[in-house]
Design an enzyme around this catalytic site. Sequence first.
Site, PDB file in Angstrom:
ATOM      1  CB  CYS A  64      37.159  43.285  29.147  1.00  0.00           C
ATOM      2  SG  CYS A  64      36.509  42.302  27.782  1.00  0.00           S
ATOM      3  N   GLY A  65      33.951  43.477  29.356  1.00  0.00           N
ATOM      4  CA  GLY A  65      32.752  42.723  29.689  1.00  0.00           C
ATOM      5  C   GLY A  65      33.045  41.266  30.008  1.00  0.00           C
TER       6      GLY A  65
END
Length: 157
Positions: A35-36
């Site tokens: 995930c970012g």
Amino acid sequence: MKLYDHTINTLSGEPLDLTSFKGKKVLLVNVASECGLTPQYEQLQQIYEEYGGDHFVIIGIPSNDFMGQEPGTPEQIATFCSRNYGVSFPLTEKVHVKGENQHPLFTWLCHSGEKGEELEVKWNFHKFLIDENGDFVCDIDPRTLPNDKKITDWINS
């Protein structure tokens, strides 16, 4: 209902005794490796090292519910967290945090909103604060960093 009324396994598949956290403030956070927001593991580990112990604990709960961003096996997740971020706080088994197969712990969290409001897990790294008595305090937006003043002030209060 309290945190201690729930059951969940560790990442290695052993039961995690949630009653062992009685008397501690608990930050529950759903986590993902792709995930970012994954770099938040760094701040999570930092506050765990600074505040963790007799009065505070973090529990990371992997979930693959958001765009398949936690596809790994338990072994892959453990290796990733250890190798990249030195994670030493407890990690649980991968669970669903939303939808029809939502883990009962997250069903409880999502029905514990202020004034009876229902909450929704918005994304990976959504945070939930639980007090020393096992009661839900509040949720924190996924984009709020774990070392945000709101969280550290709560830990210190």
